[in-house]
Scaffold this active site. Structure first.
Site, PDB file in Angstrom:
ATOM      1  N   LYS A   1       6.229  15.018  64.119  1.00 35.04           N
ATOM      2  CA  LYS A   1       7.449  14.241  64.340  1.00 35.04           C
ATOM      3  C   LYS A   1       7.955  14.349  65.785  1.00 35.04           C
ATOM      4  CE  LYS A   1       7.919  12.890  59.955  1.00 35.04           C
ATOM      5  NZ  LYS A   1       7.909  11.486  59.508  1.00 35.04           N
TER       6      LYS A   1
ATOM      7  N   GLU B   1      17.707   9.990  60.406  1.00 39.47           N
ATOM      8  CA  GLU B   1      17.670  10.332  58.986  1.00 39.47           C
ATOM      9  C   GLU B   1      16.522  11.321  58.830  1.00 39.47           C
ATOM     10  OE1 GLU B   1      15.925   7.754  60.164  1.00 39.47           O
ATOM     11  OE2 GLU B   1      14.016   8.580  59.444  1.00 39.47           O
TER      12      GLU B   1
ATOM     13  N   SER C   1      -0.513  17.558  59.418  1.00 39.28           N
ATOM     14  CA  SER C   1       0.660  16.964  60.070  1.00 39.28           C
ATOM     15  C   SER C   1       1.757  17.974  60.395  1.00 39.28           C
ATOM     16  CB  SER C   1       1.219  15.852  59.192  1.00 39.28           C
ATOM     17  OG  SER C   1       1.493  16.339  57.885  1.00 39.28           O
TER      18      SER C   1
HETATM   19  C1  LIG Z   1       4.835  17.629  58.055  1.00 38.28           C
HETATM   20  C2  LIG Z   1       5.019  16.217  57.579  1.00 38.28           C
HETATM   21  N1  LIG Z   1       3.924  15.493  57.269  1.00 38.28           N
HETATM   22  C3  LIG Z   1       4.022  14.219  56.838  1.00 38.28           C
HETATM   23  C4  LIG Z   1       5.265  13.614  56.663  1.00 38.28           C
HETATM   24  C5  LIG Z   1       5.305  12.216  56.141  1.00 38.28           C
HETATM   25  O1  LIG Z   1       5.792  11.294  57.080  1.00 38.28           O
HETATM   26  P1  LIG Z   1       4.821  10.235  57.737  1.00 38.28           P
HETATM   27  O2  LIG Z   1       4.140   9.537  56.602  1.00 38.28           O
HETATM   28  O3  LIG Z   1       5.745   9.334  58.498  1.00 38.28           O
HETATM   29  O4  LIG Z   1       3.865  10.954  58.620  1.00 38.28           O
HETATM   30  C6  LIG Z   1       6.437  14.332  56.976  1.00 38.28           C
HETATM   31  C7  LIG Z   1       7.760  13.721  56.824  1.00 38.28           C
HETATM   32  O5  LIG Z   1       8.786  14.321  56.921  1.00 38.28           O
HETATM   33  C8  LIG Z   1       6.307  15.671  57.451  1.00 38.28           C
HETATM   34  O6  LIG Z   1       7.377  16.414  57.754  1.00 38.28           O
END
Ligand SMILES: Cc1ncc(COP(=O)(O)O)c(C=O)c1O
Length: 399
Positions: A92, A114, A380
């Site tokens: 993020k 948000e 992620s």
């Molecule tokens: C660590 C992590 N992975 C994935 C996501 C999913 O979001 P996005 O699909 O936008 O990557 C989030 C959302 O808060 C997150 O914190």
């Protein structure tokens, strides 16, 4: 137009996307689009963002070959794109840096955001502190409970966290409140949307800021292996880490799978599998797949992980699904929890529960791939924020 150059000038990815917002927000979206179009080709902006990503966020993140995980999945050679090693612990920060630097160039003094899992809220609060911007973050009360550590982090960073008590008290309602705030504050405020959702230009802009994941991964894999990977796998909430990984490979012969939250299972009503089981409709200013009943009422989404608990999805994913360019699958809460523990034990890496959905899908992939298939999975974020949640579930499982 091919899928690498979308959206079109009106913000559409095929049938999806657009700008379905109250009249009061149109000038703000046009101002944002114009600013983004100007600065995204301004070399001084690119240099500023690149320096922040490198020196502040810690990029490039490693592409790690996971030997024990690969050994447990004999068909696969698994590489993890380590977004968990970014400052603040998730992908993020890439988008928060991009949007907050843009907001500063636009002369905005205040940012709002948000957040579901809290990672986007933490990233925005962090960059706001760095750049001296005022920051308020909307968060559903249920998510504040699930992600209490991140609430504390945002407050320590000087942001005000505003509890949202309506509806299911999760991400959908937090977005509603942030949009409401923006309608009355557009003059001095930029709304930092945290995923590839919302009205044009957000899905394009957030994708571009997150594409650093795929650009680096492509270059790193080529340097390590001298070829492209067979598969890319990433979790899909709104879809930003997935599109960030996928986009730079869209023109390549590489297969891609986005993994949604299957919650208690797709035969129940407790899931967040928007692309697997939803239908096109309008939510939060964009036309895309969403979970809705036969009358078009938006349904409640469920996932063990707050970051995947959203009934909508980015419009580019809807386009890529219909174009059969990306496959979308769902993984249940139970399987995500098992994958969380498996990575911790095998590789000494505690993944975010969101990322654990992508990791669990590797088990399914291993059943259908020829031996030696290489996969890049997007890690992620890291799982520190999920420790309370996981220990609660373990007690339930043990009890
Ligand atoms: C660590 C992590 N992975 C994935 C996501 C999913 O979001 P996005 O699909 O936008 O990557 C989030 C959302 O808060 C997150 O914190």
């Amino acid at each position: 137009m091919n899928n690498v150059t979308l959206p079109d000038a009106s913000g559409y990815f095929g049938a999806y996307g657009g700008r379905f917002v109250p009249e009061a927000l149109m000038p703000a979206l046009m101002e944002l689009e114009e600013a983004y179009n100007t600065y995204s080709i301004d070399p001084s902006f690119a240099l500023e963002l690149e320096a922040c990503l490198r020196d502040y966020a810690g990029r490039p993140t490693p592409l790690y070959f996971a030997p024990s995980l690969s050994e447990s999945l004999p068909a696969l050679q698994v590489y993890l794109k380590r977004e968990d090693l970014n400052h603040t612990g998730a992908h993020k920060i890439n988008n928060a840096l991009g949007q907050c630097l843009l907001a500063r160039r636009m002369g905005k003094k205040r940012v709002i955001a948000e957040t579901g899992a809290g990672q986007h809220g933490v990233a925005t609060s962090t960059v706001a502190a760095l750049l001296g911007l005022q920051c308020q973050v909307y968060m559903g009360e249920e998510d504040m409970r699930r992600q209490a550590v991140n609430v504390l982090r945002m407050r320590v960073l000087g942001a005000e966290v505003i509890p949202v008590k309506t509806g299911t008290k999760t991400l959908k309602e937090a977005v509603n409140e942030a949009i409401r705030d923006w309608v009355s504050s557009v003059n001095d405020t930029h709304y930092v949307i945290g995923s590839v959702v919302g009205p044009h230009p957000y899905p394009m802009m957030v994708r571009d800021f997150q594409s650093v994941i795929g650009r680096e991964a492509r270059e790193q894999f080529l340097a390590l292996r001298g070829c492209l990977p067979g598969y890319l796998v990433a979790s899909v909430g709104g879809g930003s880490n997935a599109i960030g990984l996928f986009h730079p490979f869209l023109g390549d012969p590489v297969k891609m799978v986005g993994v949604e939250a299957g919650g208690y299972g797709l035969t129940t009503s407790m899931h967040a599998a928007t692309l697997s089981l939803g239908r096109p409709g309008i939510l939060h200013g964009t036309f895309s797949y969403l979970l809705q009943d036969k009358d078009g009422q938006v349904l409640t989404a469920h996932s063990i992980s707050a970051g995947l608990d959203y009934p909508g999805v980015g419009p580019e994913h809807s386009y890529l699904k219909d174009a059969h360019r990306v496959e979308y699958r769902a993984i249940t809460d139970t399987r995500a929890l098992a994958a969380f523990h498996k990575l911790a034990r095998l590789e000494g890496i505690i993944p975010a529960l969101e990322s654990a959905h992508a990791l669990a899908f590797l088990e399914d992939l291993a059943l259908v791939c020829p031996p030696g298939t290489s996969v890049i999975a997007c890690l992620s974020g890291r799982g520190d924020k999920d420790m309370d949640l996981v220990s609660g579930h373990d007690q339930v499982l043990e009890g």
